[in-house]
Design an enzyme around this catalytic site. Structure first.
Site, PDB file in Angstrom:
ATOM      1  N   GLY A 298       0.818  -1.204   0.000  1.00 42.41           N
ATOM      2  CA  GLY A 298       0.000   0.000   0.000  1.00 42.41           C
ATOM      3  C   GLY A 298       0.856   1.260   0.000  1.00 42.41           C
ATOM      4  N   CYS A 299       0.230   2.357  -0.339  1.00 42.11           N
ATOM      5  CA  CYS A 299       0.982   3.609  -0.509  1.00 42.11           C
ATOM      6  C   CYS A 299       1.440   4.165   0.834  1.00 42.11           C
ATOM      7  CB  CYS A 299       0.153   4.610  -1.285  1.00 42.11           C
ATOM      8  SG  CYS A 299      -1.518   4.874  -0.660  1.00 42.11           S
ATOM      9  N   PHE A 300       0.517   4.331   1.779  1.00 46.01           N
ATOM     10  CA  PHE A 300       0.928   4.777   3.118  1.00 46.01           C
ATOM     11  C   PHE A 300       1.920   3.768   3.707  1.00 46.01           C
ATOM     12  CE2 PHE A 300      -3.037   7.483   3.923  1.00 46.01           C
ATOM     13  CZ  PHE A 300      -2.329   8.670   4.067  1.00 46.01           C
TER      14      PHE A 300
ATOM     15  N   THR B  47       5.446   4.189   2.359  1.00 49.41           N
ATOM     16  CA  THR B  47       6.089   5.420   2.816  1.00 49.41           C
ATOM     17  C   THR B  47       6.504   5.319   4.277  1.00 49.41           C
ATOM     18  OG1 THR B  47       4.524   6.498   1.324  1.00 49.41           O
ATOM     19  CG2 THR B  47       5.856   7.937   2.747  1.00 49.41           C
TER      20      THR B  47
END
EC number: 1.2.1.38
Lengths: 325, 325, 325, 325
Positions: free
Chosen positions: B134-136, B139
């Site tokens: 996932g993106c979050f 990061t």
């Protein structure tokens, strides 16, 4: 205190009316009609109003209010008035385009006055029914009417105007999705925007010989509020003569002012003002004008019309602080 | 040239895959599957591709492609694979969260590898099935993994991150309407965002003793792309020691870099990079990290994984020019 | 591999050149000259390049490079070439307006070719010195040149175009302050923008009889990148005839394409493309065109010119992923 | 009508004071002092005021005004008062941070009261000199003070807040350049923002035992106005108990309200309101609060203080229409 009702209370223009009316000293909001939100608090939808209004949306209509504001989609005002019958004493201010054109001005025996105060001040004061002008139409007319009054629109007019995303209404659509609109720009309805009807009608009202073309290019800007319009046409006089004409035309206007310096949109955002600026280049006069599409272009002008109809102070409820930055 | 297929072709992540793959020198797009758009040109939906791709969306699936990218909504990848049977030689890269957690890693006998190259480089190289992070989660993990590797996450972690509107997908909703999101800010799912599962799992993979809390506050920013995350926790070492740990952890990373200067989001927008910055204040270490949610946080990382699986040059197709301003 | 030097390396266009050239397979950046930043890392200024380039700004010039890009303010290229003498083998691509007009085309015995590939393809291929077109000029010419080629510009032309804040350069000014520009709109230099010289010159190159007026209204939009232009004029043919003319004119163009659907700016942002769309209304033809002002309108076109001069693949280094959203 | 003077008239906070005071029914603006703009019309700088104010900036000071607003850069108020001597009857409201901390509260024998009405209502009513709180400080205190009043801040507090570009003042800088800030996000001054002094001081005023850490991460958002803050800490009570505490604390507040629904920044932009929302997750209480940094966080609060000092209606001049969209 007069009692007012608002129909179609969940949209942008109804929201703006409520925001303005809760601080208007001569008005009490009697009801805000919204079938889809009936029973919900107004501040559930217009969430900036938390702490300022406890009233709820209603699915009941009080047909005896003093003023009725219609904030319905275009074409729906007629239907609404056919299905709901108000006291003959109820004044109606319609924000749609249902009654703006001459052919639509009389409905159910009611005579609607086109509610652009800079054009029809005296007629508005004695009117009972108002067709509130469109946002582009307001902005562009205020750029051109002073010339029309002096029969000076003698060649084609080239208008380019850009509006914010509130101009497209609250419904969700591709061009109002954030990821589409953010840092984007596009045109729509080139040369055929529906406000051209109002514009031509008002120009002809002042300059009966007017028969030139208004070439109108509307654009979608990546901002929420406001309209920035430029218009140019041939003009044989000097810039000073043009300024004299505009200053004279707007000398008693409460919300429209001539600016000596070039305009930028945020000067009027969140106010009921229109600013106009003039520039001469060779044989062309360039007129720029700016408004907030939801205020001077909709709800603010509607309240201005109400103030005129009742003899209230013209700026009552409309002394708004610009957002500016 | 390998043949790839894309499922769910009208969404953001599929669009980004197409944008990247048309310039990838080892890949040919075999089909882009979209039932709702079947027969339409891909450039009718992804309109920046006019002039670059003539292919159309298809409602047919080629079950013999070399690589299949699944760009479906969370929960739909499993259903899709149940209903469609691909060659045993077809490698699958799934961009949803269906196979990211340990309990979901084996499906139909296929073993999915969590495709974060900075964490699982060797496993990815030999994998046939990838659960793309996932993106979050990407990061935030890239901010914390180097500490976990050294068992240095010894107290609660406080994470605040803001994502752009593309993070919410293409569907229309109140919080992605332009007039709502423009110049706005809000949080959502405080402390309970679904990516916490992946994050905790990866931290525990490196620091088996990890049992502290990751307090994660996700926010909606008024921009379209990118994630800006800050994380802080107690850290007893010096800033230099921390830098050494991070530089070592990322010494072979192709897309993740330590920055000596404070970060701002646009440094990575429209790239596959992650930048990380360290700051020490008293007993706390503050780690900030930035990615483009659709690239390093989705489609770019998916292609990175494909490059690794096939032994292509890691950065093939991913040498992207930042938008920056 | 050819060696290139960049003069004026801290500005937007130099930054874009660097971003593009680090991934160009035929080029090595020999030096980036910036007196104010000499000794600093390039990635200290162009901070998206962290991890991608270790080179520093230099205050030394290598006068033997193969290609020199001049990214100086308008008027400064001549001065620079007077004070710095390069090998006669060094090809020069100037991004300012110093050599664009016919009267300025020969300087120090160097003959500059106006570097708009869609207009001067063959001349560019054999040129040693290029005057790279302006951003507005590129966008507006690509809207009008096909008509000019067929002597079809037979009445006044009305052009409205809006540019992003990068169009104003990196220097700080009132109209590039965030709080001013955010959600704002304004025009500037009505009818007198300096790019009119280039535009008229190119139109006359193709339509020697051209003597009508190009009424050009430039605007400042609240976005960072891109130009959206509309132009209309009288056109007696049909829409199909117009499309035929444009398709034919751009049939070999690598970056300019006719779109069947209406345009929106982000289709080309962060690419070297120009999209053009045609619309007929009564006797008027409306042409809209969009570019990224820093790429097709500056640095991308400069590299396109270099590719042509060296016989590299035209799109080398310019297969850019649009930001799009 | 009282007479007021404004010092430092070209900045944001002075501009907002003028915008508010021109519609305040108890006040007349006696002078607006700006040496750099002396002789220019106020509407030349604050251009949204065209048509609303004809007054000019002055380089003369009337030392007998009833109220003096100081809108100077931090550190300059003391210098100004040393060099300019006002009537002992002149009340002073200082918008800088010169007099906010206890050690700075007495200057030239004048005793400054910290002007946060929700904290010091009675003291403000009888004060002659006001230290107007900072914008972040206001927003964060209003999130935490109700807990402090009940000695409920018993563990470390984690605050994340984002402010608009107006927070950085009118001067031009890299991080307020449009091309930098557009669609960007970054943090600054982690854990050390200067408003922590005020915040800790007020918390200690209500909870004398308070000795925990306020971990404050300030961020720069890509919008112009407003502050969105979240704060969380351990809280053993129920959500209902927390709501009771907040409702009680703010029961007489004219501008601060508890919201039952999650907040988004634009609910308060261009108003003097603060909205607060509570959320319980496990053992943590999350408090979010929002203000307009230039109004509730500066000029609006300054006028609120003036209203209290003079016994005017609290909301006089502050019944502002939110921009909202």
């Amino acid at each position: 205190m007069i009692q007012v009702g608002i129909i179609g209370g969940a949209g942008y223009t109804a929201g703006e009316l409520i925001r303005l009316l809760i601080h208007h000293r001569e008005v009490k909001i009697n009801f805000v009609y919204s079938t889809s939100n009936a029973g919900n608090k107004i501040s559930d939808i217009h969430q900036d109003l938390i702490g300022e209004i406890d009233q709820k949306f209603s699915d009941k209509i009080n047909t005896d209010v003093d003023v009725l504001f219609l904030c319905l989609g275009h074409g729906n005002s007629k239907t609404f008035l056919e299905n709901n019958h108000f006291s003959s004493a109820t004044k109606i201010i319609d924000l749609s385009n249902d009654f703006r054109l001459l052919n639509d001005r009389v409905f159910q025996g009611k005579e609607f006055v086109y509610g652009l105060p800079e054009l029809n001040l005296e007629a508005i004061k004695t009117a009972n029914y108002i067709a509130n002008p469109g946002c582009f139409a307001t902005t562009i007319q205020l750029a051109l009417l002073p010339l029309a009054k002096h029969d000076l629109l003698q060649s084609d007019i080239h208008v380019n105007a850009v509006t914010g995303a509130t101009g497209a209404g609250t419904s969700l659509s591709k061009t109002t999705h954030y990821t589409w609109r953010d840092n984007n720009f596009s045109y729509y309805k080139p040369f055929t925007h529906q406000h051209l009807g109002e514009i031509n009608q008002s120009l002809t009202q002042l300059q009966t010989s007017f028969s030139n073309e208004v070439n109108f290019m509307p654009n979608r800007g990546n901002f929420s509020r406001g309209i920035f319009a430029t218009a140019y046409s041939k003009f044989e006089g000097t810039l000073e003569e043009a300024k004299h004409i505009y200053l004279d035309f707007y000398k008693d206007a409460k919300f429209t002012f001539l600016s000596d310096v070039e305009l930028h949109l945020k000067q009027v955002v969140n106010t009921n003002k229109c600013l106009v600026h003039l520039h001469k280049h060779n044989d062309k006069l360039l007129i720029s004008s700016i408004t907030d599409n939801l205020l001077k272009g909709a709800s603010g002008q509607a309240i201005h019309n109400m103030n005129l109809m009742y003899g209230f102070e013209e700026s009552e409820g409309l002394n708004l602080k610009a957002t500016y930055f």
